[in-house]
Design an enzyme around this catalytic site. Sequence first.
Site, PDB file in Angstrom:
ATOM      1  N   GLY A   1      18.213 -32.819 -39.394  1.00 40.60           N
ATOM      2  CA  GLY A   1      18.631 -34.204 -39.179  1.00 40.60           C
ATOM      3  C   GLY A   1      20.138 -34.336 -39.306  1.00 40.60           C
ATOM      4  O   GLY A   1      20.867 -33.378 -39.044  1.00 40.60           O
ATOM      5  N   SER A   2      20.580 -35.504 -39.722  1.00 40.08           N
ATOM      6  CA  SER A   2      22.020 -35.778 -39.727  1.00 40.08           C
ATOM      7  C   SER A   2      22.712 -35.151 -40.939  1.00 40.08           C
ATOM      8  O   SER A   2      22.080 -34.879 -41.963  1.00 40.08           O
ATOM      9  CB  SER A   2      22.255 -37.285 -39.711  1.00 40.08           C
TER      10      SER A   2
ATOM     11  N   GLU B   1       8.646 -40.994 -38.440  1.00 39.75           N
ATOM     12  CA  GLU B   1       7.770 -42.169 -38.303  1.00 39.75           C
ATOM     13  C   GLU B   1       7.880 -42.758 -36.894  1.00 39.75           C
ATOM     14  O   GLU B   1       7.058 -43.582 -36.500  1.00 39.75           O
ATOM     15  CB  GLU B   1       8.149 -43.255 -39.334  1.00 39.75           C
TER      16      GLU B   1
ATOM     17  N   LYS C   1       6.974 -34.119 -43.602  1.00 38.26           N
ATOM     18  CA  LYS C   1       7.145 -35.515 -43.195  1.00 38.26           C
ATOM     19  C   LYS C   1       7.810 -35.483 -41.830  1.00 38.26           C
ATOM     20  O   LYS C   1       8.986 -35.164 -41.711  1.00 38.26           O
ATOM     21  CB  LYS C   1       8.024 -36.302 -44.173  1.00 38.26           C
TER      22      LYS C   1
ATOM     23  N   ASN D   1      13.956 -36.241 -32.285  1.00 36.60           N
ATOM     24  CA  ASN D   1      14.465 -35.853 -30.955  1.00 36.60           C
ATOM     25  C   ASN D   1      13.601 -34.783 -30.280  1.00 36.60           C
ATOM     26  O   ASN D   1      13.452 -34.786 -29.060  1.00 36.60           O
ATOM     27  CB  ASN D   1      15.941 -35.428 -31.014  1.00 36.60           C
TER      28      ASN D   1
ATOM     29  N   GLU E   1      19.338 -27.812 -41.298  1.00 37.47           N
ATOM     30  CA  GLU E   1      19.683 -27.748 -39.872  1.00 37.47           C
ATOM     31  C   GLU E   1      20.251 -29.101 -39.503  1.00 37.47           C
ATOM     32  O   GLU E   1      19.503 -30.050 -39.233  1.00 37.47           O
ATOM     33  CB  GLU E   1      18.415 -27.484 -39.050  1.00 37.47           C
TER      34      GLU E   1
ATOM     35  N   CYS F   1      20.925 -31.535 -31.108  1.00 39.73           N
ATOM     36  CA  CYS F   1      21.994 -31.208 -32.067  1.00 39.73           C
ATOM     37  C   CYS F   1      22.999 -30.228 -31.467  1.00 39.73           C
ATOM     38  O   CYS F   1      24.154 -30.209 -31.865  1.00 39.73           O
ATOM     39  CB  CYS F   1      21.408 -30.688 -33.368  1.00 39.73           C
TER      40      CYS F   1
ATOM     41  N   GLU G   1      29.502 -37.388 -33.888  1.00 38.16           N
ATOM     42  CA  GLU G   1      28.474 -36.838 -32.997  1.00 38.16           C
ATOM     43  C   GLU G   1      27.864 -37.963 -32.161  1.00 38.16           C
ATOM     44  O   GLU G   1      27.284 -38.900 -32.719  1.00 38.16           O
ATOM     45  CB  GLU G   1      27.380 -36.188 -33.851  1.00 38.16           C
TER      46      GLU G   1
HETATM   47  P1  NAD Z   1      19.486 -40.882 -39.911  1.00 35.86           P
HETATM   48  O1  NAD Z   1      20.650 -40.148 -40.440  1.00 35.86           O
HETATM   49  O2  NAD Z   1      19.094 -42.143 -40.568  1.00 35.86           O
HETATM   50  O3  NAD Z   1      18.173 -39.969 -39.909  1.00 35.86           O
HETATM   51  C1  NAD Z   1      18.124 -38.663 -39.419  1.00 35.86           C
HETATM   52  C2  NAD Z   1      16.718 -38.137 -39.762  1.00 35.86           C
HETATM   53  O4  NAD Z   1      16.603 -38.040 -41.178  1.00 35.86           O
HETATM   54  C3  NAD Z   1      15.579 -39.077 -39.349  1.00 35.86           C
HETATM   55  O5  NAD Z   1      14.502 -38.289 -38.929  1.00 35.86           O
HETATM   56  C4  NAD Z   1      15.218 -39.838 -40.612  1.00 35.86           C
HETATM   57  O6  NAD Z   1      13.871 -40.227 -40.670  1.00 35.86           O
HETATM   58  C5  NAD Z   1      15.505 -38.816 -41.673  1.00 35.86           C
HETATM   59  N1  NAD Z   1      15.920 -39.389 -42.932  1.00 35.86           N
HETATM   60  C6  NAD Z   1      16.790 -40.396 -43.135  1.00 35.86           C
HETATM   61  N2  NAD Z   1      16.969 -40.609 -44.449  1.00 35.86           N
HETATM   62  C7  NAD Z   1      16.177 -39.725 -45.100  1.00 35.86           C
HETATM   63  C8  NAD Z   1      15.924 -39.420 -46.454  1.00 35.86           C
HETATM   64  N3  NAD Z   1      16.552 -40.066 -47.447  1.00 35.86           N
HETATM   65  N4  NAD Z   1      15.035 -38.438 -46.738  1.00 35.86           N
HETATM   66  C9  NAD Z   1      14.405 -37.744 -45.768  1.00 35.86           C
HETATM   67  N5  NAD Z   1      14.621 -37.976 -44.467  1.00 35.86           N
HETATM   68  C10 NAD Z   1      15.502 -38.936 -44.136  1.00 35.86           C
HETATM   69  O7  NAD Z   1      19.791 -41.160 -38.420  1.00 35.86           O
HETATM   70  P2  NAD Z   1      18.956 -41.464 -37.126  1.00 35.86           P
HETATM   71  O8  NAD Z   1      19.388 -42.791 -36.615  1.00 35.86           O
HETATM   72  O9  NAD Z   1      17.499 -41.217 -37.219  1.00 35.86           O
HETATM   73  O10 NAD Z   1      19.590 -40.351 -36.220  1.00 35.86           O
HETATM   74  C11 NAD Z   1      20.978 -40.455 -35.959  1.00 35.86           C
HETATM   75  C12 NAD Z   1      21.754 -39.257 -36.268  1.00 35.86           C
HETATM   76  O11 NAD Z   1      20.998 -38.226 -36.869  1.00 35.86           O
HETATM   77  C13 NAD Z   1      22.244 -38.663 -34.982  1.00 35.86           C
HETATM   78  O12 NAD Z   1      23.482 -39.225 -34.663  1.00 35.86           O
HETATM   79  C14 NAD Z   1      22.353 -37.234 -35.279  1.00 35.86           C
HETATM   80  O13 NAD Z   1      23.617 -36.993 -35.839  1.00 35.86           O
HETATM   81  C15 NAD Z   1      21.381 -36.975 -36.348  1.00 35.86           C
HETATM   82  N6  NAD Z   1      20.192 -36.253 -35.904  1.00 35.86           N
HETATM   83  C16 NAD Z   1      20.286 -34.916 -35.870  1.00 35.86           C
HETATM   84  C17 NAD Z   1      19.197 -34.195 -35.437  1.00 35.86           C
HETATM   85  C18 NAD Z   1      19.245 -32.701 -35.381  1.00 35.86           C
HETATM   86  O14 NAD Z   1      18.458 -32.101 -34.651  1.00 35.86           O
HETATM   87  N7  NAD Z   1      20.089 -32.033 -36.153  1.00 35.86           N
HETATM   88  C19 NAD Z   1      18.048 -34.846 -35.039  1.00 35.86           C
HETATM   89  C20 NAD Z   1      17.982 -36.239 -35.098  1.00 35.86           C
HETATM   90  C21 NAD Z   1      19.079 -36.929 -35.552  1.00 35.86           C
END
Ligand code: NAD
Length: 482
Positions: free
Chosen positions: A231-232, A181, A178, A155, A253, A287, A384
Amino acid sequence: MTTDHGYPAVRLHIAGEWCQGGTGRTAPIVNPATEEVIGEVPLATPADLDRALDAAAAGFEVWRATPVAERTAILHAAAGLLTERAAEVGRIMTLEQGKPLGEATAEARRVADTLRWHADDARRAYGRVIPSAPGTLLTVRREPVGPVAAFVPWNFPAGGPMRKISAALSAGCSIVIKASEETPATAMELVRCFVDAGLPAGVLNLVFGEPAEVSAHLIASPLVRLVAFTGSVPVGKLLAARAGEVMKPSLMELGGHAPVIVCADADPVRAARGAARAKFANAGQVCTSPSRFLVHESLVEEFTATFVKAAEAVVVGDGLEPGTTMGPLANERRLTALERLTADAVAKGAKVLTGGERLDRPGYFFAPTVLTDVPEDADLMSEEPFGPIAPIVPFTDLDAALAVANALPYGLAAYGFTDSAATAEKLVDRLEAGILSLNHCGGSVHEAPSGGVKDSGYGREGGPEALDAYLVTKRVSHLLAP
Ligand code: NAD
């Protein structure tokens, strides 16, 4: 080298070299505004990751032994290069992530400043001398924790990586990062600034791959001393558990579902304008994005009318087109999720006042959306949304609104609007969040910490607290005259 789309050829950066990865496996990179494939990202093999880990271990020894003034000078030089290159970095970011060019360029400039701030702050990472017995020197030292494994999402293609890289490098750590991608070239351009500024080989290594494989490999390595993730919540919990299994500290975070409480004494027009501006920034994929609007019933009509007007004034389009104020969603997964959340809310009785569907054009465009009469059991009220959807819900009693605000396991950002100092302090006291903004919905600043409570994670980025995760404390008692 760039493709026909003006998009650079993406490479890994390991041990000071740009490389393609062992097997030649790649994944496509899609422009979310056109759905065209604009490039491909190389995926690292376990052997590539091992090379990156070895490089980070060797790079750490070099970097920690580099005088802090020299480290700072290199980091400032990298920040200078990024500032010079911000327009080009912004263009690449828009191509791969979709946000409007102005937002993207501003992000590139802002993160150069993030780097400067951390680099300067690290010069003040003081320990202390503690009064002790005569002949004993009792001190507390702060040392870099060691090589860091970091994982960042799509994002903020510059902001995500730079928060981790700048804090790690400023503290004297090396890093294997990392980046996403889906937005790899922005991260690559950031790394290029460090390389061109003279950062020693191995200190900063950039990889891409299958996220689960990469994180499992890096976290398990005894060379890694800190796991940092943005991330999530589900992925954060998974990585924190893995780090815990091997007794590694982690910085998490994670997501949020920020409540906005508009109290009876607030100005509904000012509140709606400010909240709408924040809601549609980065197409809601932030986020800390305001995402549940709890408005006192006496103001809800005016607030909603103003909000709808603001939503309808958003110019949705390709981020490269002048005048665009909101780009597409960054990937197809978000589009599907927003369609599902809207359909679920409508099926449970919500009304769509504007938007509510994807735009009839190529690209992952979703209209700025405002919903009312959203029942509490709609998925949108607990999941979310990470997109440009605003559910507006009236309340009569502030305590009840606070209970709704705090009911979710998230605790990242929260917002309040009130003209009363006493009510404001009640919101400060009662809202369960790591980041609270009153009477505005502005974003984060380098000088102050950001981070969550509850499921939104732990540790802080920004402010002097940012270095805490990257430094370890060592107590040293030195008997001077044994
Ligand atoms: P996702 O949960 O699959 O991935 C979130 C992030 O984590 C991505 O960058 C992904 O590449 C990474 N990821 C996934 N599995 C991983 C693993 N096993 N090891 C390391 N990294 C891993 O979801 P998404 O479709 O990419 O994003 C959707 C949700 O993620 C959103 O609804 C939001 O809740 C959350 N998100 C949060 C932030 C934040 O700034 N906190 C940023 C992006 C996405």
